[in-house]
Design a protein around this motif. Structure first.
Motif, PDB file in Angstrom:
ATOM      1  N   GLY A 143       0.855  -1.191   0.000  1.00 28.93           N
ATOM      2  CA  GLY A 143       0.000   0.000   0.000  1.00 28.93           C
ATOM      3  C   GLY A 143       0.883   1.230   0.000  1.00 28.93           C
ATOM      4  N   ASP A 144       0.346   2.372   0.424  1.00 30.45           N
ATOM      5  CA  ASP A 144       1.154   3.589   0.490  1.00 30.45           C
ATOM      6  C   ASP A 144       2.162   3.488   1.624  1.00 30.45           C
ATOM      7  N   ARG A 145       3.390   3.913   1.374  1.00 24.51           N
ATOM      8  CA  ARG A 145       4.453   3.788   2.372  1.00 24.51           C
ATOM      9  C   ARG A 145       4.137   4.586   3.638  1.00 24.51           C
ATOM     10  N   ASP A 146       3.564   5.798   3.471  1.00 24.05           N
ATOM     11  CA  ASP A 146       3.292   6.605   4.655  1.00 24.05           C
ATOM     12  C   ASP A 146       2.194   5.990   5.524  1.00 24.05           C
ATOM     13  N   VAL A 147       1.269   5.266   4.884  1.00 23.93           N
ATOM     14  CA  VAL A 147       0.235   4.570   5.644  1.00 23.93           C
ATOM     15  C   VAL A 147       0.857   3.402   6.399  1.00 23.93           C
ATOM     16  N   TYR A 148       1.716   2.656   5.723  1.00 26.09           N
ATOM     17  CA  TYR A 148       2.398   1.542   6.384  1.00 26.09           C
ATOM     18  C   TYR A 148       3.194   2.019   7.589  1.00 26.09           C
ATOM     19  N   ASP A 149       3.878   3.156   7.449  1.00 27.81           N
ATOM     20  CA  ASP A 149       4.715   3.650   8.540  1.00 27.81           C
ATOM     21  C   ASP A 149       3.911   3.879   9.822  1.00 27.81           C
ATOM     22  N   LYS A 150       2.625   4.201   9.681  1.00 31.01           N
ATOM     23  CA  LYS A 150       1.787   4.464  10.853  1.00 31.01           C
ATOM     24  C   LYS A 150       1.436   3.181  11.610  1.00 31.01           C
ATOM     25  N   VAL A 151       1.435   2.053  10.919  1.00 20.52           N
ATOM     26  CA  VAL A 151       1.089   0.788  11.584  1.00 20.52           C
ATOM     27  C   VAL A 151       2.307  -0.122  11.757  1.00 20.52           C
ATOM     28  N   ALA A 152       3.437   0.269  11.196  1.00 22.99           N
ATOM     29  CA  ALA A 152       4.637  -0.561  11.246  1.00 22.99           C
ATOM     30  C   ALA A 152       5.039  -0.946  12.664  1.00 22.99           C
ATOM     31  N   PRO A 153       4.940  -0.042  13.666  1.00 22.13           N
ATOM     32  CA  PRO A 153       5.337  -0.441  15.021  1.00 22.13           C
ATOM     33  C   PRO A 153       4.554  -1.640  15.551  1.00 22.13           C
ATOM     34  N   ILE A 154       3.275  -1.748  15.159  1.00 23.26           N
ATOM     35  CA  ILE A 154       2.470  -2.886  15.603  1.00 23.26           C
ATOM     36  C   ILE A 154       2.814  -4.126  14.787  1.00 23.26           C
ATOM     37  N   LEU A 155       2.877  -3.978  13.454  1.00 20.06           N
ATOM     38  CA  LEU A 155       3.111  -5.139  12.590  1.00 20.06           C
ATOM     39  C   LEU A 155       4.467  -5.774  12.844  1.00 20.06           C
ATOM     40  N   THR A 156       5.496  -4.957  12.999  1.00 21.70           N
ATOM     41  CA  THR A 156       6.835  -5.522  13.222  1.00 21.70           C
ATOM     42  C   THR A 156       6.935  -6.180  14.593  1.00 21.70           C
ATOM     43  N   LYS A 157       6.109  -5.722  15.525  1.00 22.47           N
ATOM     44  CA  LYS A 157       6.108  -6.283  16.874  1.00 22.47           C
ATOM     45  C   LYS A 157       5.446  -7.657  16.925  1.00 22.47           C
ATOM     46  N   ILE A 158       4.391  -7.857  16.124  1.00 19.79           N
ATOM     47  CA  ILE A 158       3.665  -9.141  16.166  1.00 19.79           C
ATOM     48  C   ILE A 158       4.237 -10.166  15.196  1.00 19.79           C
ATOM     49  N   ALA A 159       5.165  -9.735  14.317  1.00 19.30           N
ATOM     50  CA  ALA A 159       5.742 -10.646  13.323  1.00 19.30           C
ATOM     51  C   ALA A 159       6.720 -11.617  13.979  1.00 19.30           C
ATOM     52  N   ALA A 160       6.994 -12.723  13.284  1.00 21.41           N
ATOM     53  CA  ALA A 160       8.064 -13.624  13.715  1.00 21.41           C
ATOM     54  C   ALA A 160       9.380 -12.851  13.748  1.00 21.41           C
ATOM     55  N   GLN A 161      10.264 -13.257  14.631  1.00 20.23           N
ATOM     56  CA  GLN A 161      11.573 -12.607  14.763  1.00 20.23           C
ATOM     57  C   GLN A 161      12.665 -13.633  14.472  1.00 20.23           C
TER      58      GLN A 161
END
Length: 467
Positions: A143-161
């Motif tokens: 999607g739009d990069r600026d939109v992703y940046d707003k939710v990235a803190p949540i998505l990267t936190k719940i992703a596999a590490q």
């Protein structure tokens, strides 16, 4: 306190995503069209920060602004229906994320419809099944990069590490995230079928027991074939049926299902002239498996090869199967990543191939040891045409091609169907052939349809009066 994110759709995947988010410190609003699934999740909540809502307006109003809403709803019309029910309560700047297996073109349509309203829309590929959803999946946001940046803190936190790095990276614009997930599933189809063919050869041609094959897969999972699918195959073959005492694999009906993403992968490739023969053969293998009744009848009518089967040295041929499977998997991944590359160029997406390989290392179904090598290949050569010609894999397939040839030829000789291993060898031989037989095809086309042809010794377009 307002909720930081909302989840709509509380089936197994949606419930586990909500639990995952809550376990990472998010305040999660949840809503489901039917109350029963909401109540079922409430029973699991314990002290987690999950707040159930039974009216969509209350759900939306419980979210902090800009609102972040994650959909885990069946692909197709249900997504459109949920979006329509949300719109009266949303404001410009709010964000909707579709985490289901939507077709990437549907995602692009929804993106286009919502953008004029100021609603951010992300198509998010999720891989890992129900366990991954709960403990950490591989996440592919588009999607739009600026939109992703707003939710990235949540998505990267719940992703596999993996080694401290999240298996989540911004994929590209519009429908790119769901496209990458779609092709991921196509690779998954091929990988599963290749493993099934290796299993069939070991049992049908080498005459090994289920327990012996389980031991082999367990050993393979300690080396270069190490992957989630190899690991679970060994575990599957260990499982005993409680009713009969037989290996459970021997009482499972041999009819494979599919939910459409593999088919979408093949259709997109065909529409755009991208060679994905191994992925497509894996789809056809599932189709022919569904003809169980016909196959049982055909077995009594159509004879197997009328020849004595020579004795095969088991140690030697088990190693052949191992090398053939590895080479087949490399060819399948090569086709999938070629589809990424060619489609990226077609749509101007600039897909980050080296990062895509890295986020597949954890959480997702096709996670495998050699994904690190795939990432390194694209980091070393960003314009790499095909994984087969990267130095590491070129050396491997050159060394392993003889094993693949032996397995395919022996399968044909003894009547063991190996569609994806055969397609892998054909793909390899076709790709390494500088002068193909397509010149005859062009001559035939020009003969009966005046379709013209090019010459290999001088420029221009030509037509011959063949008669």
């Amino acid at each position: 306190m307002l909720n930081t994110i909302g989840v709509i759709g509380l089936g197994v995947m949606g419930s586990n995503i909500a639990l995952n988010m809550a376990s990472k410190g998010e305040y999660v609003a949840v809503y489901n069209y039917t109350r029963d699934l909401t109540d079922k999740l409430v029973e699991k909540m314990d002290a987690l920060t999950i707040n159930p809502y039974y009216e969509i307006q209350d759900f939306v109003q419980s979210l902090e602004k800009p609102r972040k809403i994650f959909l885990m709803v069946t692909a197709g019309k249900p997504i459109d229906s949920i979006i329509a029910s949300l719109l009266p309560f949303l404001e410009s700047g709010d964000i909707i994320m579709d985490g289901g297996n939507s077709h990437y073109q549907d995602t692009e349509r929804r993106y286009d419809e919502l953008r004029p309203k100021g609603i951010g829309y992300l198509g998010i590929g999720i891989s890992g099944g129900e366990v991954g959803a709960l403990l950490g999946p591989s996440i592919m946001p588009g999607g739009d990069r600026d939109v992703y940046d707003k939710v990235a803190p949540i998505l990267t936190k719940i992703a596999a590490q993996v080694n401290g790095d999240p298996c989540c990276v911004y994929i590209g614009p519009r429908g790119a995230g769901h496209f990458v997930k779609m092709v991921h599933n196509g690779i998954e189809y091929a990988d599963m079928q290749l493993i099934a063919e290796a299993y069939a050869f070991l049992r049908e041609r080498l005459g090994l027991s289920v327990s012996e094959v389980a031991d082999i897969f367990e050993t393979w999972n300690q080396g270069e074939l190490k992957s989630y699918l190899i690991e679970i195959t060994a575990e599957i073959l260990r499982k005993q049926d409680a009713l009969t005492g037989l290996p459970l694999i021997d009482v499972i009906l041999d009819k494979a299902g599919q939910k459409g993403t593999g088919k979408w992968t093949s259709i997109q490739a065909i529409d755009n002239g991208i060679p994905t023969s191994i992925i497509t053969e894996s789809l056809y293998a599932r189709y022919i498996s569904s003809l169980k009744e016909e196959r049982v009848i055909a077995e009594s009518i159509l004879a197997s090869p009328n020849m004595d089967q020579m004795h095969l040295d088991k140690t030697l041929w088990i190693n052949y199967v191992k090398q053939a499977l590895y080479m087949g998997k490399v060819c399948a991944y090569a086709q999938g990543f070629t589809q990424y590359k060619m489609t990226s160029e077609l749509y101007g997406w600039d897909l980050p191939l080296k990062d895509i390989a890295l986020i597949f290392r954890g959480g997702c179904i096709i996670r495998a040891e050699f994904l690190n090598v795939i990432s390194e290949a694209y980091e070393a050569q960003t314009d790499l045409a095909n994984l087969l010609i990267s130095p590491y894999f070129a050396e491997k397939v050159t060394a392993y091609q003889e094993a693949l040839r032996e397995i395919v030829c022996e399968g044909m000789r003894s009547g063991v169907a190996l569609p994806c291993l055969s397609a892998s060898l054909t793909y390899f031989d076709s790709y390494r052939t500088g002068m193909s037989n397509a010149n005859l095809l062009q001559a035939q086309r020009d003969y009966f349809g005046a379709h013209t042809y090019e010459r290999n010794d001088q420029p221009g377009v030509y037509h011959t009066d063949w008669q």
